[in-house]
Each structure stands twice: as structure tokens, then as C-alpha cells.
Design a protein around this motif. Structure first.
Motif, PDB file in Angstrom:
ATOM      1  N   PHE A   6       0.878  -1.480  -0.110  1.00 19.40           N
ATOM      2  CA  PHE A   6      -0.094  -0.017  -0.093  1.00 19.40           C
ATOM      3  C   PHE A   6       0.837   1.078  -0.241  1.00 19.40           C
ATOM      4  N   ALA A   7       2.008   1.097   1.028  1.00 25.45           N
ATOM      5  CA  ALA A   7       2.996   2.615   1.031  1.00 25.45           C
ATOM      6  C   ALA A   7       4.098   2.317   1.070  1.00 25.45           C
ATOM      7  N   ASP A   8       4.778   2.718   0.253  1.00 29.67           N
ATOM      8  CA  ASP A   8       6.571   2.816  -0.309  1.00 29.67           C
ATOM      9  C   ASP A   8       6.895   3.623   0.928  1.00 29.67           C
ATOM     10  N   LEU A   9       7.848   3.780   1.973  1.00 27.74           N
ATOM     11  CA  LEU A   9       8.085   5.425   2.569  1.00 27.74           C
ATOM     12  C   LEU A   9       9.731   5.504   2.304  1.00 27.74           C
ATOM     13  N   HIS A  10      10.267   4.533   1.424  1.00 23.47           N
ATOM     14  CA  HIS A  10      11.700   5.045   1.342  1.00 23.47           C
ATOM     15  C   HIS A  10      11.912   5.041   0.350  1.00 23.47           C
ATOM     16  N   ASN A  11      12.485   5.780  -0.239  1.00 27.64           N
ATOM     17  CA  ASN A  11      13.188   6.531  -1.964  1.00 27.64           C
ATOM     18  C   ASN A  11      13.819   7.243  -2.152  1.00 27.64           C
ATOM     19  N   GLY A  33       0.525   0.432  -8.357  1.00 29.54           N
ATOM     20  CA  GLY A  33      -0.711   0.461  -8.149  1.00 29.54           C
ATOM     21  C   GLY A  33      -0.173   0.894  -6.616  1.00 29.54           C
ATOM     22  N   ILE A  34       0.809   1.280  -5.869  1.00 32.75           N
ATOM     23  CA  ILE A  34       1.499   2.057  -4.877  1.00 32.75           C
ATOM     24  C   ILE A  34      -0.071   3.285  -3.845  1.00 32.75           C
ATOM     25  N   LYS A  35      -0.370   3.057  -3.757  1.00 31.86           N
ATOM     26  CA  LYS A  35      -0.601   4.291  -3.188  1.00 31.86           C
ATOM     27  C   LYS A  35      -0.812   5.544  -2.353  1.00 31.86           C
ATOM     28  N   ALA A  36       0.475   5.102  -1.395  1.00 31.29           N
ATOM     29  CA  ALA A  36       1.162   5.878  -1.040  1.00 31.29           C
ATOM     30  C   ALA A  36       3.083   6.325  -0.799  1.00 31.29           C
ATOM     31  N   ILE A  37       3.909   6.963  -1.564  1.00 29.67           N
ATOM     32  CA  ILE A  37       5.424   7.194  -1.380  1.00 29.67           C
ATOM     33  C   ILE A  37       5.706   7.893  -0.187  1.00 29.67           C
ATOM     34  N   GLY A  38       7.254   7.596  -0.159  1.00 27.15           N
ATOM     35  CA  GLY A  38       7.705   8.468   0.641  1.00 27.15           C
ATOM     36  C   GLY A  38       9.150   9.031   0.047  1.00 27.15           C
ATOM     37  N   GLY A 272       8.166   0.480   6.161  1.00 32.72           N
ATOM     38  CA  GLY A 272       8.835  -0.092   5.085  1.00 32.72           C
ATOM     39  C   GLY A 272       8.806   0.483   4.328  1.00 32.72           C
ATOM     40  N   GLY A 273       9.615   0.194   3.235  1.00 32.15           N
ATOM     41  CA  GLY A 273      10.340   0.633   2.190  1.00 32.15           C
ATOM     42  C   GLY A 273      11.266   0.413   1.043  1.00 32.15           C
ATOM     43  N   SER A 274      11.181   0.347  -0.314  1.00 31.79           N
ATOM     44  CA  SER A 274      12.033   0.337  -0.906  1.00 31.79           C
ATOM     45  C   SER A 274      13.653   0.494  -0.960  1.00 31.79           C
ATOM     46  N   ASP A 275      14.231   2.007  -0.259  1.00 32.68           N
ATOM     47  CA  ASP A 275      15.178   2.515  -0.821  1.00 32.68           C
ATOM     48  C   ASP A 275      14.995   2.640  -2.306  1.00 32.68           C
ATOM     49  N   CYS A 276      14.864   2.223  -3.018  1.00 29.50           N
ATOM     50  CA  CYS A 276      14.407   2.761  -4.434  1.00 29.50           C
ATOM     51  C   CYS A 276      15.828   3.748  -4.831  1.00 29.50           C
ATOM     52  N   HIS A 277      16.882   3.274  -5.942  1.00 24.75           N
ATOM     53  CA  HIS A 277      17.860   4.097  -6.004  1.00 24.75           C
ATOM     54  C   HIS A 277      17.356   4.157  -7.966  1.00 24.75           C
ATOM     55  N   ASP A 278      16.801   3.373  -8.642  1.00 19.60           N
ATOM     56  CA  ASP A 278      16.974   2.891  -9.941  1.00 19.60           C
ATOM     57  C   ASP A 278      16.184   1.894  -9.558  1.00 19.60           C
ATOM     58  N   GLY A 279      16.365   1.611 -11.351  1.00 23.26           N
ATOM     59  CA  GLY A 279      15.040   0.632 -11.680  1.00 23.26           C
ATOM     60  C   GLY A 279      15.890  -0.982 -11.703  1.00 23.26           C
ATOM     61  N   ILE A 280      16.630  -1.380 -11.394  1.00 18.33           N
ATOM     62  CA  ILE A 280      17.446  -2.873 -11.834  1.00 18.33           C
ATOM     63  C   ILE A 280      18.200  -2.813 -10.285  1.00 18.33           C
ATOM     64  N   GLU A 281      18.642  -2.057  -9.870  1.00 17.69           N
ATOM     65  CA  GLU A 281      19.566  -2.619  -8.809  1.00 17.69           C
ATOM     66  C   GLU A 281      19.086  -2.984  -7.245  1.00 17.69           C
ATOM     67  N   PRO A 283      15.047  -0.941  -7.282  1.00 19.77           N
ATOM     68  CA  PRO A 283      13.985  -0.707  -8.093  1.00 19.77           C
ATOM     69  C   PRO A 283      12.613  -0.415  -6.814  1.00 19.77           C
ATOM     70  N   LEU A 284      11.550   0.478  -7.100  1.00 20.78           N
ATOM     71  CA  LEU A 284      10.706   0.586  -6.530  1.00 20.78           C
ATOM     72  C   LEU A 284       9.941  -0.405  -6.370  1.00 20.78           C
ATOM     73  N   GLY A 285       8.902  -0.103  -5.120  1.00 15.51           N
ATOM     74  CA  GLY A 285       7.796  -1.394  -4.686  1.00 15.51           C
ATOM     75  C   GLY A 285       8.446  -2.768  -4.646  1.00 15.51           C
ATOM     76  N   VAL A 286       9.341  -2.887  -3.999  1.00 17.17           N
ATOM     77  CA  VAL A 286       9.877  -4.426  -3.164  1.00 17.17           C
ATOM     78  C   VAL A 286       9.446  -4.875  -1.953  1.00 17.17           C
ATOM     79  N   LYS A 287       9.376  -3.418  -1.507  1.00 12.40           N
ATOM     80  CA  LYS A 287       9.130  -3.731   0.185  1.00 12.40           C
ATOM     81  C   LYS A 287       8.472  -2.296  -0.200  1.00 12.40           C
ATOM     82  N   GLY A 288       7.428  -1.976   1.539  1.00 14.19           N
ATOM     83  CA  GLY A 288       6.369  -1.412   1.995  1.00 14.19           C
ATOM     84  C   GLY A 288       5.770  -2.030   3.641  1.00 14.19           C
ATOM     85  N   ILE A 289       4.812  -1.463   3.528  1.00 13.86           N
ATOM     86  CA  ILE A 289       3.490  -1.369   4.560  1.00 13.86           C
ATOM     87  C   ILE A 289       2.062  -1.981   4.002  1.00 13.86           C
TER      88      ILE A 289
END
Length: 302
Positions: A6-11, A33-38, A272-281, A283-289
Motif C-alpha cells: 500500500f505504501a512504500d516509505l523509503h525512496n 498500484g502503490i497508494k502512498a510513497i515516501g 517499510g520501504g524499497s530504498d529505491c535508487h534505480d530501476g534494476i539493482e 527498484p521501487l515497489g519491492v517492500k512497504g507496508i
């Protein structure tokens, strides 16, 4: 398969070290389909205004935050831990808040950090030190004339060209990670929490177990082991931390279970969050709450 969250809070965005603009990142969140993003760039608020505009465009709730580097110099650990500091959107309209936050963050990078590192070198290797390796004290200007964004390389050049030290071994002994003068980037914990308390930020310890991630990849980076984090944790608890980042790509199930037990023990919210920095190593939407966990987070944020 990508975890449904639902929410990915670390990007991170291009405002720090991410590959994507705020709009590109939020457009991806919409697609997933993520509703909230940090948005939690390293030590800067610069990407947040554009992120909020993009959030309105794509109908995604944007949570404002900063991943603050916290500096430690202990006998058992010299390095940084990261604190996710979240705050209400309307705080960006408060010029005093924004300036105050930037002033706190500036203590851990740039000129102020260079001056502190120069002081440490002089204390340990200057003419008044026990070592007496330098014929004169290293001056801030020796570094500043080389770069306004000084790195270890600039310190090495200054020691060679300004102070006449040619031996690479001696230079490494002065500026290397094992040197008694080494000072990592970041702000001291008490300085950060002074600001957090006064401004009612929501402080979450980022990726506590990532330094012990057994797999390959970037998630553990140069973070300390879980044993060191556990040793330092009471300092965060006593300072008044509000939460733990439990769900993280660099946390195996064993770590996630341990973080959950810590959260219950110390009455901390779980994020929780994905710690997204890029699209491969990374990426976004891997972890969240989940949605229910996000409601708890929002209540704490308010």
C-alpha cells in the motif's frame, strides 16, 4: 513477483543519489498500484516540492521525509547510521522550518564537515600532537582552494602539495578509515534530535539489519553489522526514536522477525520501504507496508 504493498516509505530521487526525477518515481508508483510513497532523499529537502506536485498529478499521496546521516565515532564503530525523518506536508511552507532543517543537515557535509576533519587531523598528527607528523597545522584553506565539495582525494593532494608529505603510506595513515582522525559524514545524534523534538518530526531508524544482509547487492552497502546496531540502539531509544524500518529488501525473514520484536519491546511503529535508487539493482515497489500499518504511521505523523 513484486510484493503488493500500500505504501512504500523509503525512496530516493535525483535530488540526492537516485536515478529518477520525483515525477518519474511517482509515475512508477502509480503504475505499480502503490497508494502512498515516501520521498526521503539523503540529507536534503530539495526534491520534495516537485514530488508533491507530481503526487497531485498522479493522485498518489506523497510523504515528505529526509534520510539523515548520523555520525558515530566509537571504539567499536566509526561510521554512519541513517535516520528517516518524516514530517507533515505543510511544514514545507514554513521558511524557518526549512532553513532550520537545512542548517542541521549542513553540519554533516560540506564546509562544516571539512573543518571538523581538519581539526581532527591536526589534533592527531599536527605539530602539537604526540605524532608530530605535520610540520604545521593543516588549514581549511588548504582544502577549500582545491574544491568546494572536498573528498578524501583533495585531502591527499593538500597533504602532498601544501605540507610536503610524499609517502603514500603516511598519507593513508592520516586520512584512511582506520586513522584516529577519520570522521565520517553525518550529524551527531543529539544535534539531530534537538531539531526533531522542537519540530515534532517522526524519526525512524532505517534498515537496522541491512549491514548483516547475507546476499549480494547494494542493500548492505557500508552499513555496520546487526550486532553494532543493537549496541547503539539504546542511544536512539533514549533520544526518543519513534519507529523502526522493519520491512526492507536487505532484511531476511530472521531480521524482519527480530525488528518486529524490537518494535514491540520499545513501543515503536513499524515502517517499510524499497530504498529505491534505480530501476534494476534497487527498484521501487519491492517492500512497504499495508494499509492498516499506514494508518498507524499517519496517526503518528499527525
Amino acid at each position: 513477483m513484486v510484493q503488493k504493498i500500500f505504501a512504500d516509505l523509503h525512496n530516493h530521487t535525483r535530488a540526492s543519489d537516485g536515478d529518477f526525477t520525483p515525477e518519474q518515481l511517482i509515475k512508477q508508483a502509480k503504475t505499480l498500484g502503490i497508494k502512498a510513497i515516501g520521498i526521503t532523499d539523503h540529507d536534503t529537502l530539495k526534491g520534495l516540492e516537485n514530488a508533491l506536485l507530481a503526487g497531485k498529478k498522479y493522485e498518489i499521496e506523497v510523504i515528505c521525509g529526509v534520510e539523515v546521516s548520523i555520525r558515530f565515532k566509537r571504539s567499536y564503530f566509526t561510521g554512519t547510521l541513517h535516520l528517516l525523518c518524516y514530517f507533515r506536508t505543510d511544514r514545507l511552507l514554513d521558511d524557518l522550518f526549512v532553513k532550520g532543517f537545512h542548517d542541521v543537515l549542513a553540519r554533516g557535509r560540506g564546509e562544516q564537515l571539512v573543518r571538523l576533519r581538519v581539526d581532527e587531523i591536526n589534533k592527531n598528527f599536527g605539530p602539537k600532537s604526540n605524532a608530530q607528523i605535520l610540520k604545521r597545522d593543516l588549514a581549511y584553506e588548504d582544502i577549500a582552494t582545491l574544491s568546494q565539495n572536498a573528498t578524501r582525494r583533495h585531502f591527499a593532494i593538500a597533504l602532498k602539495e601544501s605540507l610536503g608529505i610524499i609517502d603514500k603510506g603516511i598519507i593513508n595513515a592520516i586520512i584512511g578509515n582506520d586513522s584516529p582522525s577519520y570522521l565520517p559524514s553525518g550529524v551527531e545524534l543529539d544535534k539531530v534530535f534537538d531539531f526533531i523534538r522542537k519540530n515534532q518530526l517522526l524519526a525512524v531508524l532505517a534498515h537496522p539489519a541491512a549491514g548483516s544482509f547475507p546476499g549480494k547487492g547494494h542493500y548492505k552497502e557500508v552499513l555496520p553489522s546487526l550486532e553494532i546496531v543493537e549496541r547503539i540502539l539504546p542511544e536512539f531509544i533514549n533520544a526518543g526514536i519513534h519507529g523502526l524500518e522493519v520491512y526492507y529488501p536487505g532484511h531476511i525473514k530472521e531480521h524482519q522477525d527480530l525488528m518486529t520484536s524490537w518494535a514491540k519491546k520499545y513501543h515503536l511503529i513499524m515502517t517499510g520501504g524499497s530504498d529505491c535508487h534505480d530501476g534494476i539493482e534497487r527498484p521501487l515497489g519491492v517492500k512497504g507496508i499495508s494499509e492498516s500499518e499506514f494508518k498507524v504511521f499517519k496517526e503518528a505523523l499527525a
